[in-house]
Write a protein that holds these residues in place. Structure first.
Motif, PDB file in Angstrom:
ATOM      1  N   LYS A  66     -32.600   7.399  -6.985  1.00 55.59           N
ATOM      2  CA  LYS A  66     -30.938   7.455  -6.997  1.00 55.59           C
ATOM      3  C   LYS A  66     -30.642   6.323  -8.406  1.00 55.59           C
ATOM      4  CE  LYS A  66     -30.716  10.842  -4.006  1.00 55.59           C
ATOM      5  NZ  LYS A  66     -31.133  12.016  -4.902  1.00 55.59           N
ATOM      6  N   PHE A  67     -32.021   5.674  -8.914  1.00 60.01           N
ATOM      7  CA  PHE A  67     -31.895   5.213  -9.869  1.00 60.01           C
ATOM      8  C   PHE A  67     -31.489   5.414 -11.213  1.00 60.01           C
ATOM      9  CE2 PHE A  67     -33.210   1.394  -7.256  1.00 60.01           C
ATOM     10  CZ  PHE A  67     -32.205   0.273  -7.870  1.00 60.01           C
ATOM     11  N   ASP A  68     -30.782   5.372 -12.091  1.00 58.61           N
ATOM     12  CA  ASP A  68     -30.719   5.758 -13.557  1.00 58.61           C
ATOM     13  C   ASP A  68     -31.646   4.971 -14.666  1.00 58.61           C
ATOM     14  OD1 ASP A  68     -29.160   3.937 -13.345  1.00 58.61           O
ATOM     15  OD2 ASP A  68     -26.816   5.116 -14.139  1.00 58.61           O
ATOM     16  N   ASN A  72     -32.765  -1.542 -13.389  1.00 64.27           N
ATOM     17  CA  ASN A  72     -32.133  -1.921 -12.398  1.00 64.27           C
ATOM     18  C   ASN A  72     -33.253  -2.303 -11.250  1.00 64.27           C
ATOM     19  OD1 ASN A  72     -29.832  -2.383 -13.610  1.00 64.27           O
ATOM     20  ND2 ASN A  72     -29.175   0.044 -13.304  1.00 64.27           N
ATOM     21  N   PHE A  81     -31.353  -7.850  -8.017  1.00 68.85           N
ATOM     22  CA  PHE A  81     -30.489  -6.089  -7.753  1.00 68.85           C
ATOM     23  C   PHE A  81     -30.142  -6.769  -6.564  1.00 68.85           C
ATOM     24  CE2 PHE A  81     -28.360  -1.705  -8.213  1.00 68.85           C
ATOM     25  CZ  PHE A  81     -28.180  -1.980  -9.626  1.00 68.85           C
ATOM     26  N   ASN A  85     -25.207  -4.513  -5.214  1.00 71.03           N
ATOM     27  CA  ASN A  85     -25.233  -3.289  -7.008  1.00 71.03           C
ATOM     28  C   ASN A  85     -25.357  -2.105  -6.431  1.00 71.03           C
ATOM     29  OD1 ASN A  85     -26.363  -6.624  -8.236  1.00 71.03           O
ATOM     30  ND2 ASN A  85     -24.021  -5.809  -8.199  1.00 71.03           N
ATOM     31  N   TYR A  86     -26.334  -2.084  -5.672  1.00 75.10           N
ATOM     32  CA  TYR A  86     -26.941  -1.241  -5.534  1.00 75.10           C
ATOM     33  C   TYR A  86     -26.162  -0.118  -4.867  1.00 75.10           C
ATOM     34  CZ  TYR A  86     -30.962   2.589  -3.292  1.00 75.10           C
ATOM     35  OH  TYR A  86     -31.210   3.226  -3.015  1.00 75.10           O
ATOM     36  N   ASP A  88     -22.904  -0.070  -5.245  1.00 72.84           N
ATOM     37  CA  ASP A  88     -22.172  -0.079  -6.421  1.00 72.84           C
ATOM     38  C   ASP A  88     -22.627   0.623  -6.884  1.00 72.84           C
ATOM     39  OD1 ASP A  88     -19.730  -1.554  -4.398  1.00 72.84           O
ATOM     40  OD2 ASP A  88     -20.471  -3.180  -6.760  1.00 72.84           O
ATOM     41  N   MET A  89     -23.167   1.009  -7.588  1.00 77.55           N
ATOM     42  CA  MET A  89     -24.378   1.955  -8.362  1.00 77.55           C
ATOM     43  C   MET A  89     -23.854   3.720  -8.041  1.00 77.55           C
ATOM     44  SD  MET A  89     -28.288   2.891  -9.461  1.00 77.55           S
ATOM     45  CE  MET A  89     -28.251   3.440  -8.008  1.00 77.55           C
ATOM     46  N   LYS A  92     -20.693   4.959  -7.242  1.00 78.80           N
ATOM     47  CA  LYS A  92     -20.468   4.868  -9.220  1.00 78.80           C
ATOM     48  C   LYS A  92     -20.978   6.582  -9.005  1.00 78.80           C
ATOM     49  CE  LYS A  92     -20.735   4.103 -13.641  1.00 78.80           C
ATOM     50  NZ  LYS A  92     -22.649   3.430 -14.308  1.00 78.80           N
ATOM     51  N   ASN A  93     -21.936   6.754  -8.925  1.00 75.16           N
ATOM     52  CA  ASN A  93     -23.164   8.129  -9.526  1.00 75.16           C
ATOM     53  C   ASN A  93     -22.979   9.227  -8.404  1.00 75.16           C
ATOM     54  OD1 ASN A  93     -24.066   6.403 -11.554  1.00 75.16           O
ATOM     55  ND2 ASN A  93     -26.223   6.336  -9.755  1.00 75.16           N
TER      56      ASN A  93
END
Length: 104
Positions: A66-68, A72, A81, A85-86, A88-89, A92-93
């Motif tokens: 699920k990385f955009d 990252n 990272f 951080n992961y 939070d990402m 957020k998504n």
């Protein structure tokens, strides 16, 4: 920036950041959040010809995790990272949600 990562580095990074190994015909890694398995998983192939993932395999892992963006993902594999951080990402998504606290 090159679009690739070292497979051994990635496998170590996955385990150190909330993923658990599930063996099969490939190495499958499932992401756990708040003690429960999520729908986020990735697979890493066995075999000596897969020491570095680039191009199609890189993009496959990026989508599965699920990385955009690829930057990252590379930072995740190199441990710059963090798991925080992961998470939070992913929040957020909209890929994971925190369990609502019990109201009394």
């Amino acid at each position: 920036m090159a679009k690739s990562f070292n497979v051994d580095e990635m496998m170590r990074a996955l385990v150190s950041k909330g993923f658990k190994l599930r063996e099969g015909n490939h190495h499958f890694y499932d992401f756990y959040f708040e003690g429960k398995v999520t729908s986020i998983s990735t697979k890493i192939s066995h075999g000596s010809k897969h020491k570095e993932y680039s191009d199609d395999l890189f993009d496959m892992v990026k989508r599965q995790m699920k990385f955009d963006n690829g930057k990252n993902l590379i930072e995740f594999s190199k441990c710059t990272f963090s798991e925080e951080n992961y998470i939070d990402m992913l929040k957020k998504n909209g890929n994971i949600k925190e369990k609502p606290s019990d109201l009394k």
